[in-house]
Structures are given as structure tokens and as C-alpha cells.
Design a protein around this motif. Structure first.
Motif, PDB file in Angstrom:
ATOM      1  N   ARG A   1      29.328  42.143  30.435  1.00 35.70           N
ATOM      2  CA  ARG A   1      29.686  43.033  31.538  1.00 35.70           C
ATOM      3  C   ARG A   1      31.143  42.772  31.893  1.00 35.70           C
ATOM      4  N   PHE A   2      31.749  43.699  32.604  1.00 39.03           N
ATOM      5  CA  PHE A   2      33.187  43.564  32.850  1.00 39.03           C
ATOM      6  C   PHE A   2      33.570  44.174  34.187  1.00 39.03           C
ATOM      7  N   SER A   3      34.791  43.859  34.627  1.00 39.46           N
ATOM      8  CA  SER A   3      35.343  44.400  35.865  1.00 39.46           C
ATOM      9  C   SER A   3      36.862  44.378  35.773  1.00 39.46           C
ATOM     10  N   ALA A   4      37.507  44.924  36.798  1.00 32.87           N
ATOM     11  CA  ALA A   4      38.977  44.888  36.911  1.00 32.87           C
ATOM     12  C   ALA A   4      39.652  45.430  35.656  1.00 32.87           C
ATOM     13  N   GLU A   5      39.163  46.546  35.154  1.00 37.00           N
ATOM     14  CA  GLU A   5      39.729  47.151  33.950  1.00 37.00           C
ATOM     15  C   GLU A   5      41.024  47.885  34.293  1.00 37.00           C
ATOM     16  N   HIS A   6      42.030  47.691  33.473  1.00 32.74           N
ATOM     17  CA  HIS A   6      43.339  48.322  33.699  1.00 32.74           C
ATOM     18  C   HIS A   6      43.928  48.733  32.360  1.00 32.74           C
ATOM     19  N   ALA A   7      44.517  49.924  32.319  1.00 31.88           N
ATOM     20  CA  ALA A   7      45.139  50.402  31.079  1.00 31.88           C
ATOM     21  C   ALA A   7      46.418  51.150  31.406  1.00 31.88           C
ATOM     22  N   GLU A   8      47.422  50.922  30.598  1.00 33.57           N
ATOM     23  CA  GLU A   8      48.673  51.670  30.669  1.00 33.57           C
ATOM     24  C   GLU A   8      49.210  51.767  29.247  1.00 33.57           C
ATOM     25  N   PRO A   9      50.142  52.680  28.970  1.00 32.55           N
ATOM     26  CA  PRO A   9      50.618  52.820  27.594  1.00 32.55           C
ATOM     27  C   PRO A   9      51.113  51.495  27.023  1.00 32.55           C
ATOM     28  N   GLY A  10      50.458  51.046  25.954  1.00 31.12           N
ATOM     29  CA  GLY A  10      50.852  49.816  25.284  1.00 31.12           C
ATOM     30  C   GLY A  10      50.230  48.551  25.813  1.00 31.12           C
ATOM     31  N   TYR A  11      49.322  48.651  26.796  1.00 30.15           N
ATOM     32  CA  TYR A  11      48.754  47.433  27.395  1.00 30.15           C
ATOM     33  C   TYR A  11      47.382  47.731  27.991  1.00 30.15           C
ATOM     34  N   TYR A  12      46.468  46.763  27.819  1.00 33.09           N
ATOM     35  CA  TYR A  12      45.116  46.880  28.385  1.00 33.09           C
ATOM     36  C   TYR A  12      44.700  45.502  28.897  1.00 33.09           C
ATOM     37  N   ARG A  13      43.949  45.488  29.985  1.00 34.11           N
ATOM     38  CA  ARG A  13      43.487  44.237  30.597  1.00 34.11           C
ATOM     39  C   ARG A  13      42.097  44.436  31.180  1.00 34.11           C
ATOM     40  N   VAL A  14      41.254  43.386  31.096  1.00 35.29           N
ATOM     41  CA  VAL A  14      39.919  43.452  31.667  1.00 35.29           C
ATOM     42  C   VAL A  14      39.416  42.042  31.938  1.00 35.29           C
ATOM     43  N   ALA A  15      38.545  41.899  32.933  1.00 31.97           N
ATOM     44  CA  ALA A  15      37.882  40.630  33.235  1.00 31.97           C
ATOM     45  C   ALA A  15      36.460  40.692  32.711  1.00 31.97           C
ATOM     46  N   LEU A  16      36.102  39.758  31.838  1.00 31.72           N
ATOM     47  CA  LEU A  16      34.769  39.713  31.245  1.00 31.72           C
ATOM     48  C   LEU A  16      33.860  38.786  32.046  1.00 31.72           C
ATOM     49  N   GLU A  17      32.560  39.031  31.966  1.00 33.54           N
ATOM     50  CA  GLU A  17      31.627  38.259  32.780  1.00 33.54           C
ATOM     51  C   GLU A  17      31.573  36.781  32.400  1.00 33.54           C
ATOM     52  N   SER A  18      32.026  36.433  31.214  1.00 34.03           N
ATOM     53  CA  SER A  18      32.103  35.032  30.812  1.00 34.03           C
ATOM     54  C   SER A  18      33.203  34.285  31.544  1.00 34.03           C
ATOM     55  N   GLY A  19      34.011  35.018  32.304  1.00 29.41           N
ATOM     56  CA  GLY A  19      35.149  34.427  32.989  1.00 29.41           C
ATOM     57  C   GLY A  19      36.442  34.552  32.223  1.00 29.41           C
ATOM     58  N   VAL A  20      36.387  35.126  31.025  1.00 28.43           N
ATOM     59  CA  VAL A  20      37.595  35.311  30.215  1.00 28.43           C
ATOM     60  C   VAL A  20      38.378  36.519  30.714  1.00 28.43           C
ATOM     61  N   ARG A  21      39.672  36.311  30.870  1.00 28.65           N
ATOM     62  CA  ARG A  21      40.569  37.434  31.140  1.00 28.65           C
ATOM     63  C   ARG A  21      41.181  37.850  29.805  1.00 28.65           C
ATOM     64  N   ALA A  22      40.947  39.103  29.409  1.00 31.13           N
ATOM     65  CA  ALA A  22      41.421  39.603  28.122  1.00 31.13           C
ATOM     66  C   ALA A  22      42.583  40.550  28.348  1.00 31.13           C
ATOM     67  N   GLU A  23      43.664  40.359  27.589  1.00 33.32           N
ATOM     68  CA  GLU A  23      44.820  41.241  27.631  1.00 33.32           C
ATOM     69  C   GLU A  23      45.176  41.634  26.201  1.00 33.32           C
TER      70      GLU A  23
END
Length: 774
Positions: free
Chosen positions: A127-149
Motif C-alpha cells: 500500500r502507498f501514500s504521499a504520491e507525487h509526480a512531475e515531469p522527470g520525477y516521481y515520489r511515493v511512500a510505501l507501507e514498508s516505510g520505504v520512501r521511493a524516488e
């Protein structure tokens, strides 16, 4: 510096002043609205929100599901979990493929299967939250606690994973792909993973999904060496401890970190369609450091340059966001497919090396994109068009199947009907794009005249089309649409033949391009199935998709009789005469937009966005609203185009009414919002519609500017009262590409009520088939 044939900024401003025009370059440039990358990720838009560059080889994006038509791109807004992040995606297509090299950062026990969408806890989904996208960049918080960019260069994907304190691992899954449960054979028949002495993880696979036999290779480096790597083969069998790789069909690797949270783990991954060495070279060329934020900034700058090609003022905030987002989506494909060393896989499945400075491309959704996307690129990105045209000519010459249809990473899928690379080439030729068009002619000629040539589905019935003048409905499926689209390709091919000095063949193709008449019954004014004996389908119903009840045997391609009736793009005046003249044709157009919006049960989901029986969510009649200009009633075009602009697009995940189809739906919006559209791209002219904004400024090569303005324009003023071009009255309901790209000022005076006199005179109507009705 001004090149021959261009207009310098100084001379443009001087000429503007001489005409008494305000000087648009002196006005402050409006701030560019942000693109909403989630537009189209819901509904049936089939877009993705991840990181890529304009025409980039890598599309690094999250995947939420692989088992539904909704997730042809791997992603659907509203899905509650993310499977991981893969490096290749298709934007807006109606068929799924790609999703290569899935990376899953997570914690806890190792799980090797994603599990079902409805139960994320059963697999490695998160599961995920705090999803953000802009040209050339994406970010999301995963339920494991990992912040993915995620960010990208052209040929490499960059990941930055920030783990919580403690252990964690990264799964690399080469078995991940769009599923098709109807396929009995393995979709992946060979795959491999290996770790080199320097810690680089390499591998590849061959996939038989949509592009049968497509190969992809990768080379992946990590900023932190894992404490250990575990490889898994088919049936998720763990390989012996210390194994340096694995081969099979469904291979995986798990990279373990005992203290994953000590500092972020960065991944940089190069891909190649040629081989692992190509992926290594791409990585070495584009990943010379470990600074993720530098790559992100460079990607943002690249996108800013591209998106600044069109700046708009006026409209609503949502409309300005839709405009920027549509331009973004229109710049995603075709996608780069050559390595930094110039190697690529051609349509003959062989490895070729490009001349210095040239590029090869993939993801040509030509049945869709010849209509608006490629014409848009000739305005906002002519240098890229030059590169694309050279590539299309080269790959057409290399292909044993002739002109490109729908090539995907070195595989001709042959999807849809016709051979619509030719209209793109003919359009570019008509617009003055320099290329060796004659080099494409031999294989265009084979597809046009050699009826013993091996057929793809896209060109069934060509022999009958040539001999009888139409494709019989009792011989081949989609016969009505085939006849019409083959005729359009003949029109385009005649241009290439003439450029190659083949006058006799050009004349033959030009004559054959009139075959569209043979499937439009003038007695009823509809495109109608016609049988081998020359008779028409007796129990004709324009709502139906064909004369046979079985859904796989249709007489139209993703359309019905209503929509196919207006498929003709190249000989509009011939169509008008064939259907009984101007008033009969206008009445039939009125009927199209006012008929009940009912469809048969076997209609495909592609037929969507209905206004009457006009279907904006699919391509066959997307030019239909502009046809009113050809009968001297452009005010009806204006009213309908404004309605489509405001009703069919939203600043929401379901903001595209149908599949975006590699940017075609988005390109329609961009051009129509500017106030003009190419009914027949090969004619190299644009028909006026209804501009959406008060002002649009387009940056053209050579520092030229095209300003399209409609002072006071708003939601209550959809109609054009008058037009000026560079300060002088312009009575025509159209303008040529050659005029527009010189730069200047196109001024629309808008009105709340129609102005029937504008564009009504015969001399002011658009040209078609090289002629006007005057």
C-alpha cells in the motif's frame, strides 16, 4: 544567427511594427502551469505517472496491476497497492506490453510473488501514500516505510530508496509483465540474471506478449554493495548459496541489506534492445556520478525547455493545466531505441548501426498518431520530426513488411489497419522537412502493388481492393474501414512516388485513392458493407459494427457505420459530391452529432466519448467536427470543437475520455485549443476551430514566435466573428503550415453568436485533394 529561409527576431519585430502590430515579444511571459501527470491514469486513459524524458528510452514508473485492460500502462489510479517500479511503459495504448526490470524495495520476509490486487498482504505488493509526480520525477511512500524516488536520463533509470532503520531488501523481478491469460505458450521463454565482479547486476529476457520475440537487456549498479544476493529460478527455486547468476524463464534476484536504513540506496539502471554490452555503454555514458538530485534537476530543465514551446494565457486554471499536461503526454512517444554507440534492432530483427548523429525510435502508434500528434510535432518540435522521418525511412527500407505500422522495440506488431507511416512521411515532405523520401519508395511500392507479399492483418484484401476497387465484406473483416484507409494511404503514397520520380505509379495510386467511393452508398449516404458480387448489405443499420453478429467479424475498425461515413480525410469535396452536395452533407453531419448515442452490445470500449454518434474517445472521426468548414458553415465547427474541448477533457485522473493512444488524444486538445487542426495532414493546412485561450505564444525555431490571440475570449464566446493574420483581414477558414511556421500573429475576434458569413465564400474554404471548391 539566422539560417536561410528563417525570419530573425529583429526582422519579425520590425515587420510587426510596420504593420502597426503590438510587439508580443515585449510582453512578460506568463508562468507555465504545472503538468498534472495523473491526468489519464484513471478511466480508460491508460497513461502512467512515472519519470521519463521527451521520447526517452526509459519510462520508470510504478505498476499497480497487470491483469486488467485498465492497466495497459501498468498503472491505474485508485488501485490501492504498488507492485514495484519497472523501467519501460506504454502511454495510452489499448494493448499492454513492456514493464521491464521490476524493482521492489521492501522489508520483512522475502516474498517472490506480488499477490492479488484485492489482497496486497498475500505478496510483495505494498500500500502507498504521499504520491507525487512531475515531469522527470516521481515520489511515493510505501507501507514498508520505504520512501521511493525515481528520475531518469534518456537511457537510464535512477532510483533513490530511503529505508527505515534496520534490515531491508530489493527484489529484481524479470518475470513481471502484462499478462494475457489467453496465451497458452510461455510469455517469457528465456531470461537471465548475473552479477559481475564489480557488483553490476546484468540480465535480459525475451518476451512474447504483444511484440512477439521482443528482447530487452539491462545493466544495474547500486550505490551500496548488498550484504548478499540470492537468485531464484523457475518455480521460484532458490539457487545454491554463492551463485553468481541464474537462467530460466521467470528469474529473480533479491539484494539484501542488513542495515538498509544506514543511508539511502541509489540504483542506476541502463537498458538496451541490443545486448547487455549496449546497456553497459548506455549506463557508462549517462551515469557518471551518483548525484540523484542533479539528474532530477537536469530532467526538469529538459522538460521545461520542451513545455515552454507553448505558453497560454486566459481560460481557467484547470484548462491551463490540461494544456500543459496534454503537451507533456504528446511528447512521450515515439521513444528512443538506439544505444549511445548508434546500434539498434531494425524491423528485420537484425542489429544495425546508425550514421553519426542519427537516432532510431520505437513506439510508433501510427494508426492513431498520424492524425494530430505528428502534425503537432512539425510545429513545436520540427528538429525531432527531422530525426523521426529519417528513422522511419530507414526502418521502412529495412523492414520485410514494408512501411511501418505499429513497431515496438524491434518488432512489427502490425496492429490496426493500413500502413500509416506513409502519411507521416508525405506530410513531412509537404511541409519541407528534408529527407531521402525516395529511399522509402521501394518498400512502399511492394506494400502497394505486390499482392503476393506476406500479409499482416493490417493489409488483408489488398488484391481485391486493387482489382475490384474495394475490399468485399464477405471476404475480409473490417472491409469498409480497410477500403477507406487503404485509399488514404494511396493518396499519401502517390506523393512519395512522385518524389521518387515514379510518375506512372504515382498516377495509379492517385486514381486508386478514390476507392473510398465504392464503400459509401450514395443512395443512403452511409459507409456500408459491400459484398463480392457488388451488392450492399441489405439490412443495413449504421449503429451496428457489421453484417455478422459475431464480434470478431466486423465491417469497421473500432467504429460503426456512422463514424466510418466521415472517415475520408483527403477528398472531402469528392465525398460531399458523392453524398448529394453541400446541404445533404451538412445535414448528414448534423445527424451524426445529434443521433441517439446508442451502441450495440458487441461495441469495443474504444468507441467512447459520444456526442450523438460522433466518438471523440477514438480516432476514426476525430476530424469530423472540422468538416463543416468545407461546406461553408465553420461556425458549426467552432461550436462543436469548443464543446469537445470543454466536455471531453478534465483536470482529473479520468480526464481523457478514451485511451490517450501515445499522445493522439492529447495532441487533438493542444491543436484544437490553439484554434486549428489538420483534417488531412498530407495537405499541410489547418482548419480553424475555436481557440480556447485568450493568448497562446508558440516558440518556433530561429527564435521566431507565433502568437495566437483571442482578446476577451471566454466560455460564452465560442464563435469566430473575424480573423486577422499579421494585422490584416483574413477571410479564409484555414491557414497553411508554411504561413504559420514563419511566425507572426493570428488574431481571432470571438463572439457569443455565430457569424455565418465568415468562411462561407467558396474561395475561403479549405483545400482538399489539392483543390478548393472555387
Amino acid at each position: 544567427m539566422t539560417t536561410p529561409g528563417t525570419v530573425s527576431r529583429r526582422s519579425l519585430l520590425a515587420s510587426a511594427a510596420a504593420l502597426g502590430m503590438p510587439l508580443p515579444a515585449l510582453a512578460a511571459r506568463p508562468a507555465r502551469p504545472r503538468a498534472n501527470l495523473f491526468i489519464g491514469t484513471g478511466g480508460d486513459g491508460h497513461t502512467y505517472p512515472g519519470a521519463t524524458l521527451p521520447s526517452g528510452m526509459v519510462q520508470l514508473s510504478p505498476d499497480t496491476d497487470v491483469e486488467r485492460w485498465d492497466t495497459c500502462s501498468g498503472y491505474h489510479h485508485g488501485d490501492g497497492s504498488i507492485m514495484g517500479f519497472s523501467h519501460t511503459h506504454l502511454s495510452g495504448t489499448g494493448i499492454g506490453d513492456m514493464l521491464d526490470v521490476l524493482v521492489v524495495p521492501t522489508r520483512g520476509p522475502v516474498q517472490l510473488l506480488p499477490g492479488p490486487l484485492g489482497n496486497p498482504d498475500a505478496g510483495y505488493r505494498q500500500r502507498f501514500s504521499a504520491e507525487h509526480a512531475e515531469p522527470g520525477y516521481y515520489r511515493v511512500a510505501l507501507e514498508s516505510g520505504v520512501r521511493a524516488e525515481l528520475t531518469v536520463t534518456e537511457r537510464t533509470g535512477w532510483h533513490r530508496y530511503t529505508f527505515p532503520a534496520g534490515a531491508g531488501h530489493i527484489l529484481v523481478d524479470l518475470s513481471h509483465l502484462i499478462l494475457d491469460k489467453s496465451d497458452a505458450a510461455p510469455l517469457i521463454d528465456e531470461a537471465s540474471l548475473a552479477v559481475d565482479a564489480d557488483g553490476t547486476l546484468t540480465g535480459g529476457r525475451r518476451v512474447h506478449r504483444w511484440a512477439k520475440g521482443r528482447r530487452i537487456h539491462f545493466a544495474m549498479q547500486l550505490s551500496r554493495k548488498p550484504d548478499r544476493i540470492t537468485f531464484y529460478g523457475d518455480d521460484d527455486a532458490e539457487q545454491p548459496a554463492g551463485a553468481a547468476g541464474v537462467q530460466g524463464k521467470r528469474v529473480k534476484a533479491v539484494l539484501h541489506y542488513d542495515d538498509a536504513g544506514a543511508k539511502p540506496v541509489l540504483i542506476r539502471c541502463g537498458i538496451s534492445g541490443v545486448d547487455v554490452d549496449g546497456a553497459r555503454r548506455n549506463l557508462a555514458a549517462e551515469a557518471r556520478h551518483w548525484n540523484f538530485d542533479t539528474v532530477r534537476r537536469d530532467a526538469a530543465k529538459t522538460w521545461a525547455r520542451e513545455l515552454d514551446a507553448v505558453a497560454v494565457e486566459g481560460g481557467t486554471p484547470d484548462q491551463r493545466t490540461i494544456m500543459t499536461s496534454a503537451l507533456y503526454h504528446a511528447l512521450l512517444a515515439p521513444t528512443l531505441f538506439s544505444d549511445v554507440d548508434g546500434r539498434y534492432v531494425g524491423m528485420d530483427r537484425q542489429v544495425h548501426t546508425l550514421p553519426a548523429g542519427e537516432r532510431a525510435y520505437s513506439t510508433y502508434s501510427l494508426w492513431d498518431t498520424y492524425r494530430a500528434l505528428h502534425p503537432l510535432l512539425t510545429i513545436v518540435a520540427p528538429d525531432r520530426v527531422q530525426s523521426l522521418v529519417s528513422d522511419m525511412i530507414r526502418q521502412t527500407a529495412q523492414s520485410p513488411l514494408g512501411p511501418l505500422v505499429w513497431p515496438l522495440q524491434g518488432v512489427e506488431t502490425g496492429t490496426m489497419i493500413g500502413w500509416h507511416a506513409v502519411p507521416v512521411l508525405a506530410e513531412a515532405q509537404a511541409k519541407g522537412i528534408k529527407a531521402d523520401y525516395a529511399a522509402a519508395w521501394p518498400n512502399i511500392a511492394k506494400r502497394s502493388f505486390d499482392f503476393t507479399m506476406r500479409d499482416l492483418d493490417n493489409s488483408k484484401g489488398r488484391d481485391l481492393y486493387d482489382a475490384k476497387g474495394y475490399v468485399p465484406a464477405d471476404k475480409w473483416f473490417e472491409s469498409v474501414s480497410r477500403t477507406q484507409e487503404y485509399a488514404y494511404d494511396d493518396w499519401a503514397s502517390s506523393k512519395i512516388a512522385r518524389a521518387a520520380g515514379r510518375t506512372a505509379e504515382a498516377d495509379r495510386l492517385l486514381k486508386r485513392s478514390g476507392n473510398w467511393r465504392n464503400v459509401i452508398d450514395p443512395a443512403i449516404g452511409f459507409a456500408r458493407p459491400r459484398f463480392d458480387d457488388g451488392t450492399w448489405w441489405k439490412d443495413y443499420d449504421p449503429i451496428q459494427l457489421g453484417h455478422m453478429p459475431k464480434p470478431w467479424w466486423r465491417d469497421y475498425t473500432e467504429a460503426n457505420g456512422w463514424q466510418a461515413t466521415f472517415l475520408n480525410q483527403h477528398d472531402v469535396y469528392g465525398l460531399i459530391a458523392h453524398m448529394g452536395g453541400e446541404r445533404a452533407f451538412e445535414a448528414k453531419l448534423d445527424a451524426l452529432f445529434n443521433a441517439p448515442s446508442t451502441l450495440p452490445e458487441n461495441a469495443p470500449p474504444d468507441i467512447s466519448g459520444l456526442v450523438g454518434q460522433y466518438a471523440h474517445g477514438n480516432e476514426p472521426d476525430q476530424h469530423a467536427a472540422y468538416l463543416y468548414a468545407y461546406v461553408g458553415a465553420p461556425w458549426k465547427t467552432q461550436g462543436m470543437v469548443r464543446r469537445l474541448l470543454t466536455e471531453m477533457y478534465k483536470n482529473d485522473p479520468d480526464g481523457i475520455i478514451g485511451n490517450d493512444d501515445c499522445g493522439q488524444m492529447s495532441a487533438w486538445f493542444v491543436l484544437s485549443a490553439l484554434g486549428f487542426y489538420p483534417v488531412d495532414p498530407v495537405e499541410a493546412v489547418y482548419v480553424f476551430g475555436s481557440p480556447l485561450f485568450e493568448r497562446a505564444t508558440l516558440t518556433l525555431p530561429g527564435r521566431r514566435k507565433l502568437v495566437v490571440e483571442a482578446p476577451g475570449n471566454g466560455p460564452t464566446t465560442p464563435y469566430v466573428k473575424s480573423v486577422q493574420w499579421n494585422g490584416r483581414p483574413w477571410t479564409k477558414s484555414w491557414i497553411s503550415h508554411a504561413d504559420l511556421v514563419k511566425g507572426g500573429r493570428l488574431t481571432f475576434t470571438m463572439s457569443a453568436t455565430p457569424e455565418p458569413g465568415f468562411g462561407r465564400a467558396l474561395a475561403d474554404r479549405p483545400p482538399s485533394f489539392g483543390r478548393t471548391p472555387a
